[in-house]
Design an enzyme around this catalytic site. Structure first.
Site, PDB file in Angstrom:
ATOM      1  N   HIS A   1     -28.681   2.069  90.775  1.00 49.81           N
ATOM      2  CA  HIS A   1     -29.487   3.134  90.168  1.00 49.81           C
ATOM      3  C   HIS A   1     -28.735   3.912  89.095  1.00 49.81           C
ATOM      4  CE1 HIS A   1     -27.632   5.871  93.279  1.00 49.81           C
ATOM      5  NE2 HIS A   1     -27.752   6.744  92.297  1.00 49.81           N
TER       6      HIS A   1
ATOM      7  N   ASP B   1     -28.161  -1.615  96.185  1.00 51.78           N
ATOM      8  CA  ASP B   1     -27.834  -0.544  95.237  1.00 51.78           C
ATOM      9  C   ASP B   1     -26.395  -0.683  94.723  1.00 51.78           C
ATOM     10  OD1 ASP B   1     -28.155   1.603  93.611  1.00 51.78           O
ATOM     11  OD2 ASP B   1     -28.620   3.050  95.186  1.00 51.78           O
TER      12      ASP B   1
ATOM     13  N   GLY C   1     -24.508  12.554  90.289  1.00 49.32           N
ATOM     14  CA  GLY C   1     -23.336  12.258  89.464  1.00 49.32           C
ATOM     15  C   GLY C   1     -22.198  11.679  90.279  1.00 49.32           C
TER      16      GLY C   1
ATOM     17  N   SER D   1     -22.862   9.550  92.613  1.00 47.82           N
ATOM     18  CA  SER D   1     -23.328   8.206  92.936  1.00 47.82           C
ATOM     19  C   SER D   1     -22.479   7.146  92.254  1.00 47.82           C
ATOM     20  CB  SER D   1     -24.784   8.030  92.513  1.00 47.82           C
ATOM     21  OG  SER D   1     -25.635   8.815  93.286  1.00 47.82           O
TER      22      SER D   1
ATOM     23  N   LEU E   1     -28.719 -14.484  95.138  1.00 45.85           N
ATOM     24  CA  LEU E   1     -28.222 -14.129  93.817  1.00 45.85           C
ATOM     25  C   LEU E   1     -28.840 -15.078  92.796  1.00 45.85           C
ATOM     26  CD1 LEU E   1     -24.444 -13.238  94.246  1.00 45.85           C
ATOM     27  CD2 LEU E   1     -26.491 -11.881  94.697  1.00 45.85           C
TER      28      LEU E   1
END
Length: 365
Positions: A40, A70, A139, A141, A199
């Site tokens: 994200h 994520d 921030g 993250s 993947l």
């Protein structure tokens, strides 16, 4: 912060990365040659801005995007030197272990908080996380969660809003598994399907559908389309590009740009009320000769075209202000070129002739 923690921060700070794109900012950290962060944080883009203590702001390439866990991996075009590179912890995490979170919350560079592991394994959906109580904010993250040995035990991923320090980090063993799977492919431009968890190499994707299970891959579409400004924002960026400004490097958000012009820093902001302001902080008000400085600024304002001097608190600015509906490519190029040429010259004159102190800049980037 105790002495031990301070030494750990000093040892690891070269590995901490600040990441920005038009949609926001976050943190990351170096593992080997790759920058690790959250999916994200990169916002589905293939290019983001990266910077470290030793690396000036540059364009990094997102080579792996994994919305399922994520995670995202970024490659820097320039090798980032670290005297004490970070490593992934192999020791099991226990409830009550001490932890340190490092990142860039709200743009405050290299902020560090301490806490403990509240729950070593907390299931959220299908993913296990480490729950901890070190204070983190937007921030943080993508930044590392470290143990007492300065080893990475997790990737700071999210918080529960309006809670009392409820932070969650993706465990290092999940990160290691993703790194191993990615490296085994020996290629780049890879995404993970959120449905079948395979993947997928982007070159094998057709019409944004997973070739394995047929699920629509939203991240594939976002990466293919990239960031596309429109309206006045597109016009501003067109003007900047025509003036030989690297738009990608100068972009701070969807409506904000910053770059150096000689010895001066130029900021351009497009506000919700329709006003576009391009300005340069030239100097601060001196303690002596203030009246002479004011007379000079007023005299220059009477003859300047499209530019004007102003004072905010104790800082002197040279500005170009226009309503978005009046901005045109020709008008904008003329005014901005004049601002670019004039700001360094006026700054030098004000500092030398009026003994004005140099401007101070905050650390928000």
């Amino acid at each position: 912060m105790n002495t031990t923690t301070q030494k750990m921060v000093e040892q690891t700070i070269e590995s901490i990365v600040q990441i920005t794109n038009p949609y926001g900012s976050g943190s990351g950290f170096l593992i080997g040659e790759l920058i690790v962060t959250n999916s994200h944080v990169v916002s589905g883009l293939k290019e983001v801005l990266i910077s470290t203590k030793t690396l000036p702001k540059t364009i990094g390439t997102v080579i792996y995007d994994d919305p399922a866990f994520d995670l995202a991996f970024i490659r820097s075009p320039i090798s980032i030197e670290c005297k004490n590179p970070l490593i992934l912890s192999e020791a099991p995490v226990q409830d009550g272990d001490g932890v340190i979170a490092i990142g860039h919350p709200y743009g405050l560079n290299y902020s560090t908080t301490e806490g403990i592991v509240s729950k070593a394994s907390r299931l959220q959906g299908e993913v296990e996380y480490i729950q901890f109580d070190a204070a983190i904010n937007p921030g943080n993250s993508g930044g590392p969660l470290l143990n007492d040995s300065a080893e990475v035990i997790g990737v700071n991923t999210f918080i529960i809003q309006n809670s009392n320090n409820l932070g969650f980090a993706l465990p290092s063993y999940t990160l290691k598994e993703a790194l191993d799977q990615f490296n085994a492919l020996k290629t780049e431009d890879v995404i993970r399907c959120g449905s079948c968890k395979n993947l997928i190499v982007e070159s094998t994707i057709q019409n944004d559908y997973c070739p394995k299970c047929g699920t629509k891959l939203d991240v594939a579409k976002r990466r293919r389309e990239g960031y596309k400004p429109s309206g006045v924002v597109a016009l501003i960026e067109k003007i900047l590009a025509a003036l030989k400004i690297n738009v990608t490097l100068s972009r701070r958000s969807q409506r904000s740009w910053r770059f150096e012009m000689g010895s001066s820093r130029i900021d351009i902001n497009y506000y919700d009320n329709g006003i576009v302001i391009a300005d340069s902080a030239l100097c601060r008000i001196p303690q002596e000769n203030i009246e002479a400085l004011y007379d000079y600024l007023l005299g220059e304002n009477s003859v300047l075209e499209r530019l004007q001097f102003s004072i905010n608190e104790n800082t002197v600015y040279l500005s170009y202000v226009i309503v978005d509906s009046s901005l045109s490519e020709t008008h904008g190029m003329w005014a901005l070129r004049k601002l670019f040429d004039s700001a360094p010259r006026y700054q030098k004159h004000l500092i030398e002739s009026f003994n004005a102190p140099e401007p101070k800049f905050d650390e928000f980037e």
